[in-house]
Design an enzyme around this catalytic site. Structure first.
Site, mmCIF file in Angstrom:
data_model
loop_
_atom_site.group_PDB
_atom_site.id
_atom_site.type_symbol
_atom_site.label_atom_id
_atom_site.label_comp_id
_atom_site.label_asym_id
_atom_site.label_seq_id
_atom_site.Cartn_x
_atom_site.Cartn_y
_atom_site.Cartn_z
ATOM 1 N N LYS A 254 0.794 -1.286 0.119
ATOM 2 C CA LYS A 254 0.088 0.151 0.038
ATOM 3 C C LYS A 254 0.981 1.382 0.137
ATOM 4 C CE LYS A 254 -0.951 -1.740 4.613
ATOM 5 N NZ LYS A 254 -1.988 -2.155 5.618
ATOM 6 N N ARG A 255 2.179 0.889 0.150
ATOM 7 C CA ARG A 255 3.203 2.403 0.102
ATOM 8 C C ARG A 255 3.307 2.713 -1.178
ATOM 9 N NH1 ARG A 255 4.193 -0.412 4.807
ATOM 10 N NH2 ARG A 255 5.231 -2.071 3.765
#
Length: 446
Positions: A254-255
């Site tokens: 998700k980064r």
RNA sequence: GCGGCCAUCGUCUAGGGGUCAGGACACCGCCCUUUCACGGCGGUAACACGGGUUCAAAUCCCGUUGGCCGUACCA
């Protein structure tokens, strides 16, 4: 019959549920459903700084949308601190942990030095070697400290892994592991929050988890965790580490913010784009697992029936956007029409296209017109816009190119005349005269 | 650097001693079709390399190379 199967999905609420997490949840859920076991949801929110309520809500929402219903929980680790405290005390009493007083800065410096000297950045146990009177004094004067787990000086730790390592055991050399930290800094009066490798083991053991199914990025943590199970006298579950989902050959996380709005990593963003839960589940199941017998498209029921850990693949998988899109289109085309109508509606509304006063039957007809071209539910809003409102603007270039030509104006008038004279006004009736006209003018019928 | 894991078409994968190495997506061609799409038919395309073991290796073993993950007072 052996022990009932109990599995869990344990996300940390530091962002939305992404497709990699969803696949982990899916495989756990499938394993539980297949074996009439229990699927538990546990929120790993011991990192207060990064955890948010909004993330928790979004994770719940995404899981519900996918239909991954849980039987137990959600448990929140932040509400179980007393439990961890109790087990920490056991580790203290049994001398499996010791207080360490180095600050973050000191540790960073030690790590930098080790790297510069090309040594392994493994904690040198300087706090373990402190005289006990000094340890006593530091603790009583309120110097912040963390608890470190004392890893055996030699020997090996075997991870009972069902997938990685060729169904053998993954073996780690204890001296390579290093005394890891199991709590954040705190004092006697103000204990620090417990850390992942500790709470995860306590919870998995107390929740009677039989199979830990998680991403392969946790493989090296598992050696530490096995050591903790042993120290706490807990039974060790079986571990299955799933190959990672890669995006452009890198671990998807998700980064990597959703750089491209067409290919987001979050489940909810996919849903909002018009991906179906059915195709999402189907596609995700195929990332690291295969349906027997060349089948690529199947229902969730078939998936539950067929799912086995044995068919899991060991190598990492790239996320294939084309295939996902194709399968989504397939599900759209093969879905019962009333169902599709219901699912398209919100996407029309989101585009400001009001279907008020339109019957579902009418909607079904216009949807049918475009259904073979649409691969996302949101595609219908683009494709059908002209049924709902007059063109807002016309491309001036197009106007110049076609309407600026006097011959074209003449042709359009001829078309209009033909259409106006039609009786009845039906598709079949208009083709022949229009073809005749086009031929007479030496034009293509396009 | 150290540790662990992995290695079949561009991608996802099947196959685990003898297969023309199969399927799906993508791509190309043909058919269907006013166009596009859908559908149908066909095609291009893979066992990383080197050693073993074996009558026989994509399949078993070892090594090399490559990729990924980890190496937090994140999870």
């Amino acid at each position: 019959m052996t022990k009932p199967i109990r599995v869990r999905f344990a996300p940390s609420p530091t962002g939305f549920l992404h497709v990699g997490g969803a696949r982990t949840a899916l495989f756990n859920w499938l394993w539980a459903r297949k074996n009439k076991g229990t699927f538990i949801l546990r929120i790993e929110d011991t990192d207060v700084e990064r955890s948010t309520d909004a993330s928790v809500d979004q994770i719940f929402e995404s899981m519900k949308w996918l239909g991954l219903d849980w039987d137990e929980g959600p448990y929140f680790q932040s509400q179980r601190l007393d439990i961890y405290r109790e087990h920490l005390q056991r580790l203290i009493d049994s001398k499996h942990v010791y207080p360490a007083f180095e600050t973050k800065e000191e540790l960073d410096a030690m790590r930098a030095l080790a790297e510069a000297e090309k040594r392994n950045p493994i904690y040198d146990r300087r706090s373990l070697n402190l005289p006990s009177a000094e340890v006593q004094r530091l603790m009583e004067t309120g110097t912040p400290f963390v608890w470190r787990f004392r890893v055996p000086d030699d020997g090996y730790t075997d991870v009972p892994e069902t997938l990685m390592g060729g169904n053998a055991e993954c073996r780690f050399h204890n001296p390579d592991i290093g005394d890891f930290v199991i709590t954040r800094p705190g004092t006697l009066a103000n204990p620090g929050m417990p850390l992942y490798n500790f709470v995860c083991v306590v919870d998995d053991a107390l929740m009677d988890i039989t199979h830990v199914i998680r991403g392969a990025d946790h493989l090296s943590n598992t050696a530490k965790q096995v050591l903790m199970y042993q120290a706490l006298g807990f039974e060790i579950p079986s571990f299955t580490h799933l190959p990672l989902i890669l995006k452009n050959n890198k671990k998807m996380s998700k980064r990597d913010a959703d750089a491209d709005p067409r290919t987001p990593v979050s489940v909810s963003a996919r849903r909002d784009l018009g991906y179906l839960r059915e195709s999402t589940l189907n596609f995700l199941a195929l990332l690291g697992w295969s349906f027997p017998g060349d089948r690529e498209l199947f229902t969730v029921e078939e998936l539950i029936e067929t799912f086995t850990l044995e068919r899991l693949v060991k190598s990492n998988a790239n996320f294939d956007e084309d295939k996902y899109l194709f399968q989504n289109g397939w599900y759209i085309r093969n879905m019962p029409r009333p169902e599709i109508v219901a699912r398209v509606k919100p996407f029309l509304a989101a585009r400001g296209l009001s279907a008020d006063g339109r019957s579902d039957e009418w909607l079904g007809k216009v949807i049918e017109l475009e259904i073979e071209r649409c691969r996302l539910l949101s595609d219908f809003a683009d494709a059908l816009e002209y049924f709902f409102k007059a063109p807002g603007s016309i491309d001036p270039k197009g106007v110049k190119k076609f309407l600026g030509d006097p011959a074209m104006a003449d042709t359009l008038n001829a078309v209009a005349d033909i259409l106006a004279g039609l009786e009845p006004f039906a598709k079949d009736a208009m083709e022949a005269p229009l073809r005749e006209m086009a031929e007479a003018r030496g034009l293509g019928f396009g």
